[in-house]
Design a protein around this motif. Structure first.
Motif, PDB file in Angstrom:
ATOM      1  N   GLU A  36       8.949   4.055  18.630  1.00 51.22           N
ATOM      2  CA  GLU A  36      10.079   4.339  17.754  1.00 51.22           C
ATOM      3  C   GLU A  36      10.058   3.427  16.540  1.00 51.22           C
ATOM      4  N   ILE A  37      10.106   4.035  15.353  1.00 52.27           N
ATOM      5  CA  ILE A  37      10.350   3.295  14.116  1.00 52.27           C
ATOM      6  C   ILE A  37      11.850   3.353  13.873  1.00 52.27           C
ATOM      7  N   ARG A  38      12.468   2.210  13.931  1.00 53.68           N
ATOM      8  CA  ARG A  38      13.914   2.142  13.741  1.00 53.68           C
ATOM      9  C   ARG A  38      14.258   2.100  12.266  1.00 53.68           C
ATOM     10  N   SER A  39      15.405   2.609  11.953  1.00 57.58           N
ATOM     11  CA  SER A  39      15.842   2.634  10.553  1.00 57.58           C
ATOM     12  C   SER A  39      15.837   1.223   9.969  1.00 57.58           C
ATOM     13  N   GLY A  40      15.268   1.075   8.781  1.00 56.50           N
ATOM     14  CA  GLY A  40      15.236  -0.213   8.095  1.00 56.50           C
ATOM     15  C   GLY A  40      13.992  -1.034   8.365  1.00 56.50           C
ATOM     16  N   MET A  41      13.110  -0.592   9.262  1.00 58.28           N
ATOM     17  CA  MET A  41      11.893  -1.354   9.551  1.00 58.28           C
ATOM     18  C   MET A  41      10.911  -1.266   8.395  1.00 58.28           C
ATOM     19  N   GLY A  42      10.265  -2.376   8.073  1.00 56.31           N
ATOM     20  CA  GLY A  42       9.245  -2.406   7.034  1.00 56.31           C
ATOM     21  C   GLY A  42       7.855  -2.240   7.621  1.00 56.31           C
ATOM     22  N   ALA A  43       6.856  -2.026   6.736  1.00 54.33           N
ATOM     23  CA  ALA A  43       5.489  -1.783   7.184  1.00 54.33           C
ATOM     24  C   ALA A  43       4.942  -2.961   7.980  1.00 54.33           C
ATOM     25  N   ARG A  44       5.216  -4.207   7.527  1.00 55.06           N
ATOM     26  CA  ARG A  44       4.704  -5.373   8.237  1.00 55.06           C
ATOM     27  C   ARG A  44       5.261  -5.440   9.655  1.00 55.06           C
ATOM     28  N   GLN A  45       6.539  -5.196   9.815  1.00 55.13           N
ATOM     29  CA  GLN A  45       7.152  -5.229  11.149  1.00 55.13           C
ATOM     30  C   GLN A  45       6.560  -4.144  12.045  1.00 55.13           C
ATOM     31  N   ILE A  46       6.342  -2.963  11.464  1.00 52.72           N
ATOM     32  CA  ILE A  46       5.766  -1.857  12.241  1.00 52.72           C
ATOM     33  C   ILE A  46       4.367  -2.212  12.718  1.00 52.72           C
ATOM     34  N   LEU A  93      -1.203   6.875  11.340  1.00 53.32           N
ATOM     35  CA  LEU A  93      -0.310   6.760  10.189  1.00 53.32           C
ATOM     36  C   LEU A  93       0.221   8.125   9.755  1.00 53.32           C
ATOM     37  N   GLY A  94      -0.626   9.159   9.909  1.00 60.18           N
ATOM     38  CA  GLY A  94      -0.154  10.501   9.597  1.00 60.18           C
ATOM     39  C   GLY A  94       0.986  10.933  10.502  1.00 60.18           C
ATOM     40  N   LYS A  95       0.845  10.597  11.791  1.00 58.68           N
ATOM     41  CA  LYS A  95       1.911  10.920  12.751  1.00 58.68           C
ATOM     42  C   LYS A  95       3.196  10.171  12.400  1.00 58.68           C
ATOM     43  N   LEU A  96       3.088   8.876  12.102  1.00 55.61           N
ATOM     44  CA  LEU A  96       4.260   8.051  11.823  1.00 55.61           C
ATOM     45  C   LEU A  96       4.900   8.370  10.477  1.00 55.61           C
ATOM     46  N   SER A  97       4.243   9.215   9.696  1.00 60.11           N
ATOM     47  CA  SER A  97       4.794   9.626   8.398  1.00 60.11           C
ATOM     48  C   SER A  97       5.286  11.065   8.416  1.00 60.11           C
ATOM     49  N   SER A  98       5.213  11.715   9.586  1.00 58.24           N
ATOM     50  CA  SER A  98       5.475  13.149   9.668  1.00 58.24           C
ATOM     51  C   SER A  98       6.861  13.451  10.221  1.00 58.24           C
ATOM     52  N   ASN A  99       7.152  14.751  10.278  1.00 52.23           N
ATOM     53  CA  ASN A  99       8.379  15.226  10.935  1.00 52.23           C
ATOM     54  C   ASN A  99       8.143  15.537  12.411  1.00 52.23           C
TER      55      ASN A  99
END
Length: 327
Positions: A36-46, A93-99
């Motif tokens: 889960e990418i939580r709202s407000g997370m930055g690339a470094r944290q991810i 990265l494609g998955k984490l950028s998709s719907n």
């Protein structure tokens, strides 16, 4: 100088190839997982979390990508994602950028009551629970149906939702589905039915739903109920007795139960009960407004999920002796 240039070019070229190799090799994951990418997370944290959870074995290829192609990491979006072990960095990265986010599911089976629906939603995770401490009346008020009895007003089906969805949203979706389905079914009804509007069709459909799960029997049972209504006969259907008993029902009906005076007991009251007794599916709704023709006024369970239909009380009593008393 030429040698230095050649060495530097070779080093850069080698580093580029090694970087591309790392981006194209499978990630460290051994089995699929949800991240889960939580709202407000930055690339470094991810990137750090992906490494800490063992999804990627090294951070530097992604850090380099963030420098050379920062748009790739800025495209990461909040949500739950299913990560597969055969993915490489580009696919990840494609998955984490998709719907293509994880869709949770729950099923509200046909014939369940509103109370049972509440239990199903209360147990669903990661659904956000807003109604656990609300009364039935408060839930209906929150749906804009203040004062309405909830039974029957929610369509049984399998519903999908994303993390962050509330139970109120699912209640509303199920309610809207029932309203729209009932409107469509009522518009295609047979003429001259002894029903005073779509709500009575909903009530009748709930009786049909509780009486049988056999698809080919629904319209026949609807026909029995409609003919009894037309003749002024009481419906005398056991599920209404059970519903009226509520928590007092212990799994078997007695003769005393059949005479128990409740609002729903169709052995005692005339006509339909005042409300539905369960959530009917579309097939039962359609059967309620398009009953089968015939002369049957009675039916009894055979004990195998089917019913014996009879046109006379004498035939019915014989069927009761055969399928109920002897058994």
């Amino acid at each position: 100088m030429l040698l230095v240039v050649v060495v530097m070019a070779a080093a850069i070229g080698g580093g580029w190839l090694w970087w591309q190799h790392k981006l194209n090799e499978p990630i460290a994951l051994q089995s699929s997982t949800v991240y889960e990418i939580r709202s407000g997370m930055g690339a470094r944290q991810i990137i750090n979390e992906l490494h800490e959870r063992g999804i990627i074995d090294e951070r530097w290829p992604y850090q380099v990508l963030g420098v050379l192609d920062p748009a790739r990491l800025r495209a990461l979006r909040a949500g739950e994602f299913e990560i597969l072990p055969d993915m490489n960095a580009h696919a990840l990265l494609g998955k984490l950028s998709s719907n293509d986010v994880v869709r949770h599911r729950l099923t509200i089976p046909e014939g369940r009551t509103f109370s049972q629906m509440r239990q199903i939603l209360n147990q669903a995770e990661p659904l956000e629970h807003k109604t656990r401490d609300m009364s039935d009346e408060e839930i209906m008020a929150a749906l804009g149906m203040d004062g309405e009895f909830p039974e029957g007003w929610f369509f049984p089906d399998t519903y999908q939702w994303l993390k962050g969805t509330t139970d109120i949203e699912l209640f509303k979706r199920a309610h809207d589905r029932m309203v729209s389905t009932l409107d469509k079914v009522w518009a295609e009804r047979q003429p001259d039915l002894p029903l005073d509007g779509p709500y009575q069709a909903l009530i009748l459909a709930s009786l049909i739903e509780k009486e049988t799960g056999a698809p080919d029997e629904r319209t026949r049972i609807a026909g029995v109920f409609v003919r009894r209504l037309e003749k002024g006969m009481r419906l005398q259907t056991d599920p209404t007795v059970i519903y009226g008993l509520g928590q007092a029902y212990n799994g078997s009906l007695t003769r005393a139960d059949l005479t128990e005076s409740t609002r729903w007991n169709t052995y005692v009251i005339n006509g339909l009960p005042p409300t539905p007794i369960a959530m009917p599916g579309r097939a039962s709704l359609e059967a309620a407004v398009n009953p089968a023709e015939g002369d049957a006024l009675y039916f009894v369970s055979k004990g195998n999920g089917e019913h014996q239909f009879s046109a006379t009380l004498e035939e019915h009593n014989a069927a009761v002796r055969r399928y109920i008393l002897n058994r």
